[in-house]
Design an enzyme around this catalytic site. Structure first.
Site, PDB file in Angstrom:
ATOM      1  N   SER A   1      48.877  42.504  50.700  1.00 47.53           N
ATOM      2  CA  SER A   1      49.787  42.416  49.560  1.00 47.53           C
ATOM      3  C   SER A   1      50.065  40.963  49.202  1.00 47.53           C
ATOM      4  O   SER A   1      50.094  40.590  48.027  1.00 47.53           O
ATOM      5  CB  SER A   1      51.096  43.138  49.883  1.00 47.53           C
TER       6      SER A   1
ATOM      7  N   TRP B   1      47.007  39.509  47.574  1.00 49.28           N
ATOM      8  CA  TRP B   1      46.864  40.016  46.205  1.00 49.28           C
ATOM      9  C   TRP B   1      47.550  39.077  45.217  1.00 49.28           C
ATOM     10  O   TRP B   1      47.084  38.905  44.090  1.00 49.28           O
ATOM     11  CB  TRP B   1      47.473  41.417  46.110  1.00 49.28           C
ATOM     12  N   HIS B   2      48.644  38.458  45.651  1.00 48.59           N
ATOM     13  CA  HIS B   2      49.418  37.625  44.744  1.00 48.59           C
ATOM     14  C   HIS B   2      48.724  36.319  44.384  1.00 48.59           C
ATOM     15  O   HIS B   2      49.016  35.749  43.329  1.00 48.59           O
ATOM     16  CB  HIS B   2      50.790  37.321  45.349  1.00 48.59           C
ATOM     17  N   GLY B   3      47.866  35.821  45.227  1.00 46.88           N
ATOM     18  CA  GLY B   3      47.214  34.567  44.864  1.00 46.88           C
ATOM     19  C   GLY B   3      46.297  34.040  45.938  1.00 46.88           C
ATOM     20  O   GLY B   3      46.387  34.417  47.112  1.00 46.88           O
TER      21      GLY B   3
ATOM     22  N   PHE C   1      48.823  36.190  38.490  1.00 47.05           N
ATOM     23  CA  PHE C   1      48.313  37.079  39.520  1.00 47.05           C
ATOM     24  C   PHE C   1      47.407  38.146  38.926  1.00 47.05           C
ATOM     25  O   PHE C   1      46.816  38.912  39.655  1.00 47.05           O
ATOM     26  CB  PHE C   1      49.467  37.738  40.283  1.00 47.05           C
TER      27      PHE C   1
END
Length: 477
Positions: free
Chosen positions: A322, A325-327, A477
């Site tokens: 997770s 996923w953001h960066g 993102f």
């Protein structure tokens, strides 16, 4: 095209007018209009990325149709992997290629080796993480026979590119949004007013709370070596409200706009800063992403059904993925791991489902225990946000170290009372409206003069305190 831009102020009424002028008896024409408008909306940033979202849509549409007619397990699995490889391949190339190249080169250098690999000048397509996960969920649900694939290409393209939630969510499931494109959408005045009310609150959160907090958060984080611990704490505090106001504000605007067109999107935030533990926080923060990882990663891995080692493994996997996923930065990985550390004791002690009810339900004030729990949870979240915001992991650790010194009790160099007063007002309204879908939803119960006075007050605050325009954080993102 930003929701808080002049271009969108022109775009929305035009699309809205033509949409209802077509009439609800011509659902197909309405869908074509929404698809066309969505591609204009997305192409406003860079028209070249239209080919990317179009190709992704065609691939998953075709895979869905084939999955519906194919019964052989090996071929069905092959079709599923085609969708996964194409979608995650695009995501990996545009978002993570340079990150992996840089990390590989740094690893070789650390061990005394030398590797000559060049990074590429890649522009990250806006919202690629959001629509990639949306199309993937469609393919996976079709593979698992939870839904029937659509045979209407226009409907599927509209589902993928629906402009209110295209670039920053909520990440919709086909089971919720797709059937709505086949139904006649009635213009319901009450729903439209409710949508406009949510848009108004979302705008307030974005341009008043988030953008003003961004000014001071950026100032402090970008010059953190120059400030005492108390100022660093205020910087982290401002970023916590910047990211919440920014992202939940976008979600409110997206959901509100969708209601203007007769669509209902899933709730994405449920007053997360009133959470009494980290497990509750993650049930209330970015709900569409949290449930996505729960359904498509955590549960398939075995969830919490196995032994202690499996529980620990799955918890760290879901939080680290997770975060990633953001960066494409190790800061997001550390942020995810830190949240896993927060969450793990609750899971192992089977206390991750203790606080499922509304905090201080039926009361104006929380108990001392609830207040302590909310304060502790917010503080832990605030520390994690430092890693999310920092440019690199070392900078985050230095920020935290410098914050927890004796200077934490010094007088801060930066203390904008006007912005802090707005945050206090914001928290108060959120607290009073915490039983609704969004903070001011239930204001209908207030008498007309007071209700409209409150709306006008919000509008005045928006005009008076609109901060310097900032792009929505989650666009990256």
């Amino acid at each position: 095209m930003l929701f808080n831009s002049f271009e969108f102020f022109i775009f929305l009424p035009i699309v809205f007018g033509f949409y209802w002028l077509i009439g609800n008896k011509r659902v197909k024409q309405q869908n074509i209009l929404i698809a066309f408008a969505s591609y204009i909306f997305y192409g406003w940033w860079d028209w070249r990325f239209l080919f990317l979202i179009l190709f992704s849509s065609v691939v998953d549409y075709s895979v869905g149709l084939r999955l519906n007619s194919e019964e052989k397990p090996s071929k069905r699995k092959l079709l599923l992997w085609i969708s996964i490889v194409v979608n995650l391949g695009f995501l990996g190339f545009f978002k993570y290629y340079n990150f992996f190249i840089d990390s590989l080169v740094e690893s070789f250098t650390f061990f005394g080796g030398k590797l000559n690999l060049n990074t590429l000048n890649i522009i990250l397509p806006v919202g690629i993480s959001f629509y990639t996960f949306q199309t993937l969920s469609y393919t996976i649900d079709t593979y698992n026979k939870k839904i029937k694939p659509t045979k209407d290409l226009i409907v599927f393209m509209t589902f993928v590119s629906f402009f209110p939630q295209l670039v920053a969510g909520p990440i919709e499931r086909a089971t919720n949004l797709l059937p709505q494109f086949y139904k006649k959408r009635e213009f319901v005045y009450k729903d439209a007013i409710d949508g406009l009310r949510q848009v108004l609150w979302g705008l307030f959160k974005k341009v008043v709370i988030a953008d003003n907090c961004a000014r001071y958060a950026n100032m402090i984080f970008n010059n953190s070596d120059d400030y005492v611990g108390s100022t660093l704490l205020i910087g982290a505090f401002f970023f916590a409200f910047q990211i919440y106001g920014d992202f939940s504000g976008y979600s409110d605007i997206a959901i509100g706009i969708s209601r203007l067109f007769g669509f209902n999107l899933k709730r994405n935030f449920a007053f997360p800063y009133f959470s009494r533990d980290i497990a509750e926080f993650w049930r209330r923060w970015h709900i569409s992403l949290s449930t996505w990882f729960r359904d498509y990663l955590y549960i398939p891995l075995g969830g919490s059904r196995g032994g202690t080692k499996m529980k620990i493994r799955n918890t760290f996997i879901i939080f680290i993925v997770s975060g990633f996923w953001h960066g494409a930065n190790w800061t997001f990985v550390v942020w995810g791991a830190l949240n896993a550390i927060y969450f793990l004791p609750l899971l192992l002690l089977k206390k991750n489902r203790v606080n499922t009810n509304l905090v201080a339900e039926g009361k104006y004030l929380p108990t001392l225990k609830e207040l302590y729990q909310m304060t502790l949870t917010f503080f832990l979240t605030l520390i994690a946000w430092i890693f999310f915001r920092a440019d690199n992991v070392m900078e985050a650790f230095i920020y935290v170290r410098n914050m927890f010194t004796s200077s934490l009790f010094n007088r801060p160099e930066i203390l904008p009372l006007s912005i802090l007063s707005l945050i206090v007002f914001f928290i108060l309204i959120e607290w009073l409206g915490r039983s609704g879908e969004y903070a001011i939803q239930k204001i209908d119960f207030v008498k007309n003069p007071i209700r409209w006075s409150f709306y006008m007050f919000l509008i005045i605050l928006i005009f008076l305190f609109t901060g310097e325009q900032q792009e929505f954080i989650y666009f990256q993102f």
